[in-house]
Write an enzyme that holds these catalytic residues in place. Sequence first.
Site, short mmCIF file in Angstrom:
data_model
loop_
_atom_site.label_atom_id
_atom_site.label_comp_id
_atom_site.label_asym_id
_atom_site.label_seq_id
_atom_site.Cartn_x
_atom_site.Cartn_y
_atom_site.Cartn_z
N ALA A 35 0.83 -1.21 0.00
CA ALA A 35 0.00 0.00 0.00
C ALA A 35 0.87 1.26 0.00
O ALA A 35 0.58 2.23 -0.71
CB ALA A 35 -0.92 0.00 1.21
N TYR A 40 3.86 1.44 -1.17
CA TYR A 40 4.47 1.52 -2.50
C TYR A 40 3.47 2.15 -3.48
O TYR A 40 3.81 3.06 -4.25
CB TYR A 40 4.88 0.12 -2.97
N SER A 50 25.98 -19.90 -28.78
CA SER A 50 25.31 -20.97 -28.03
C SER A 50 26.38 -21.83 -27.37
O SER A 50 27.57 -21.50 -27.44
CB SER A 50 24.39 -21.77 -28.93
N GLU A 95 27.13 -22.23 -13.03
CA GLU A 95 25.82 -21.56 -12.90
C GLU A 95 24.73 -22.52 -13.33
O GLU A 95 24.98 -23.40 -14.15
CB GLU A 95 25.74 -20.36 -13.86
N LYS A 144 21.82 -23.62 -15.68
CA LYS A 144 21.44 -23.28 -17.05
C LYS A 144 19.92 -23.10 -17.05
O LYS A 144 19.17 -24.08 -16.96
CB LYS A 144 21.87 -24.38 -18.02
N ASP A 176 16.21 -22.46 -18.16
CA ASP A 176 15.45 -22.84 -19.34
C ASP A 176 14.45 -21.73 -19.67
O ASP A 176 13.30 -21.76 -19.25
CB ASP A 176 14.72 -24.15 -19.06
N GLU A 191 18.95 -14.67 -19.17
CA GLU A 191 17.83 -15.50 -19.56
C GLU A 191 16.56 -14.96 -18.90
O GLU A 191 16.50 -14.81 -17.68
CB GLU A 191 18.12 -16.93 -19.06
N TYR A 205 23.63 -13.38 -17.01
CA TYR A 205 24.78 -14.27 -16.91
C TYR A 205 26.01 -13.76 -17.64
O TYR A 205 27.01 -14.46 -17.74
CB TYR A 205 24.44 -15.70 -17.34
N LYS A 232 24.30 -31.00 -19.52
CA LYS A 232 22.84 -31.13 -19.64
C LYS A 232 22.29 -32.21 -18.71
O LYS A 232 22.85 -33.30 -18.61
CB LYS A 232 22.47 -31.48 -21.08
N CYS A 277 -17.86 -49.49 -11.83
CA CYS A 277 -16.51 -49.56 -11.26
C CYS A 277 -15.76 -50.75 -11.85
O CYS A 277 -16.27 -51.87 -11.83
CB CYS A 277 -16.62 -49.70 -9.74
N CYS A 301 -15.35 -53.39 -8.68
CA CYS A 301 -16.45 -54.07 -8.01
C CYS A 301 -17.75 -54.06 -8.80
O CYS A 301 -18.73 -54.68 -8.39
CB CYS A 301 -16.68 -53.47 -6.62
N CYS A 354 -16.77 -44.42 -7.39
CA CYS A 354 -17.41 -45.72 -7.30
C CYS A 354 -18.35 -45.68 -6.11
O CYS A 354 -17.96 -45.25 -5.02
CB CYS A 354 -16.34 -46.79 -7.11
N CYS A 386 -16.30 -52.32 -2.18
CA CYS A 386 -15.36 -52.32 -3.30
C CYS A 386 -13.97 -52.68 -2.79
O CYS A 386 -13.44 -52.05 -1.88
CB CYS A 386 -15.33 -50.95 -3.98
S1 IVH Z 1 26.26 -18.46 -21.22
C1 IVH Z 1 28.45 -18.36 -24.99
N1 IVH Z 1 24.97 -19.00 -19.03
O1 IVH Z 1 21.79 -21.38 -22.91
C2 IVH Z 1 27.72 -18.09 -23.76
N2 IVH Z 1 23.88 -19.34 -21.09
O2 IVH Z 1 22.83 -23.10 -25.12
C3 IVH Z 1 26.30 -18.49 -23.88
N3 IVH Z 1 21.57 -20.15 -20.89
O3 IVH Z 1 21.59 -19.12 -25.54
C4 IVH Z 1 25.56 -18.03 -22.75
N4 IVH Z 1 21.52 -20.18 -18.69
O4 IVH Z 1 20.14 -18.66 -23.54
C5 IVH Z 1 24.94 -18.98 -20.36
N5 IVH Z 1 23.92 -19.43 -16.99
C6 IVH Z 1 23.89 -19.39 -18.33
C7 IVH Z 1 22.75 -19.77 -19.06
C8 IVH Z 1 22.78 -19.74 -20.45
C9 IVH Z 1 20.84 -20.40 -19.81
C10 IVH Z 1 21.13 -20.31 -22.28
C11 IVH Z 1 21.39 -19.12 -23.15
C12 IVH Z 1 22.12 -19.62 -24.36
C13 IVH Z 1 21.90 -21.09 -24.28
C14 IVH Z 1 23.10 -21.78 -24.87
#
Ligand code: IVH
Length: 678
Positions: free
Chosen positions: A35, A37, A83, A115, A117, A119, A174, A226, A315, A409, A412, A427, A433
């Site tokens: 509130a 805020y 990537s 770190e 990763k 999604d 991300e 990241y 992965k 059922c 039974c 049932c 049963c």
């Molecule tokens: S590093 C070359 N750190 O994973 C560095 N990527 O497969 C690339 N992702 O496109 C980014 N968490 O979207 C990095 N802690 C993290 C990440 C991360 C998720 C994703 C990112 C990238 C994909 C690569």
Amino acid sequence: MDRSEPRTELAALREELDYHRHRYFVLDDPEISDAEYDALFDRLLDLESSHPELVTPDSPTQRVGAAPSSQFDEVRHDTPMLSLDKCTNADELAAWEERCRRLLDPDDELSYFCEPKIDGVAVSLLYTDRVLVRAATRGDGETGEDITPNVRTIPEIPFRLPDDAPSPLEVRGEVYMPITGFLAFNRRALESGERTIVNPRNGAAGSLRQLDPAVTAKRPLAMFCYSGAETAGDWQPRRHSDVMAALGDWGLPVNHRGSRQENLKGCGEYVEALLAQRDSLNYAIDGAVVKVDDLALRPRLGQVTRKPRWAIAYKYPSEEASTVLLDVDFQVGRTGAITPVAKLEPVFVGGVTVSNATLHNMDEVSRLDLRIGDTVLIHRAGDVIPQVMKVIESKRPRDARAVLMPSECPVCGSAIRKDEGEVVARCSGGLRCRAQRKERLRHFASRQALDIEGLGDKLVDQLLGEGLVGSPADLYRLTVEKLAGLDRMGVKSAENILAALDESKQTTFARFIHALGIREVGETTAATLAREFKTLDALIAADEETLQEVEDVGPIVASRIVGFFADETNRALAEELHGEIGIAWEVVDEELETAPLDGQTWVLTGSLEAMTRNNAKAALVDLGAKVASSVSKNTTVVVAGPGAGSKRARAEELGIEIMDEAGFVQRLASLGKATDAA
Ligand code: IVH
């Protein structure tokens, strides 16, 4: 007109609002109420509407403001967005380090930063003169889409960086949809008949692609940064770990699970530990990223086909897979509830092979528009029962068959009924049963109820099959002779079971109530009822009105309890168990009034090793404590196992007692709870 005054107030208000936004969304630790805020925000809106010429793009009021765009503009990435190469086991991780070493000199010191990763969707943020001027998707790595208005709706992302941040600064990270937000979004979508989101990643991607930022603003999105050294003025950080620390200092959201590791062994341990925590995180991860920490080594390691050699994604097994629905079975639960269960072509998902998935109820089957023969997308996380997420319609065979609820059922043969307004069909056979008898016995003997050791699924099946047991009371009439006659049962095991049955007669009233299996009465409600009523007679005598006076008991629960005891069979059984059979609990009023942890609220977080979370919870409930899922100023103690994160941090901030598992086990022991029995 003297404009200096509103200008000063505007600046002060913006700074204040931004400070509180950061406390609330990034640090998870607000200092003022919503509130308060809102009041600040309203004052700012007010001032800006009377001085529109003073509205600036970094004003907190501009999070949703821009008009919907018809399409997104292109953005060229000065440094391409790369990537990651991937590996799936420790050997491959070691091979990656080997390759790094070969490319470097023997005296180069390799240390790492690990770190989660995340999604979600990769996004680049560009700050010029410390103001957020552009946000873009990765696109093909060279060219992405300008999604600035949408990204500006994400509350965690600051519009302005502090004066010590370099300029220009490009930050990458991300954008993701927190699991709680994802679930809440789908709950609301289901209620209003709108489209649900299949998984948090699609949720994030779809939300960022909205043409109207007002729509994006309603989606629960968040971000973890990241990287931040691609374009960073004249700032020259030495290590990635320094970058992450600086980003955090400047108020950018970074994942606090990131951790520097001196060697590859540490990385391996990190990867394992993170995997163990995967299902307790509020964001989806598909692995861990291991990065060379020393930034000077990165250009020397270089890249191959858009994948840098200085980082690798480890992965984890996918929690999603597609497979074929072979058939649908109908299972009968303890209260007769009929649950459709998907029989699947076995598929490897979330680390195990899955051949069944729950479909919950027929409403869910129609929502999914599921037909036998369909190819379906399934999701399995941790110990949670696999779920069918959606049908891949393009793969529907021509002879796909509808899923029909049987009228009788399957166990039974009694009629299946569905009460008006209920989603669940049941049932009508009650304890006639066999499936319901079986589930009721299993529940009665379960750990959270009377905890009868050795009385598992198989034995209950055998006892029912041989006609030795019908109701829970019959269990106590078993003899060594009767038991030892069963297949694969020796005299010794039979004696053990009788001993366990005997032991179960000394219990708590809460467990006894829970064991009865009254619909809607779980462990916590049972404990409350036990404290309130103390004796079985009092509980049986209570009418709906009296019951509703009890904390957490609403009209539905009250009517279930009254309905349960109004049934002659149920009441007679409860009385027989307590009377003739002698299941007893301490009835000294004073003692019950002051269960050792009465009035306390405990929170369990992180993983436990010596016991399951269920058992820890049961032990606490037995001792009179409430077990809550989030930390607040009303929390008494937080038990923090390995992997405890934000809850632990919150407890620290609030000065709440924190104990590790060893301390917890000791505390339980001092209150007379042995952990193996807990
Ligand atoms: S590093 C070359 N750190 O994973 C560095 N990527 O497969 C690339 N992702 O496109 C980014 N968490 O979207 C990095 N802690 C993290 C990440 C991360 C998720 C994703 C990112 C990238 C994909 C690569």
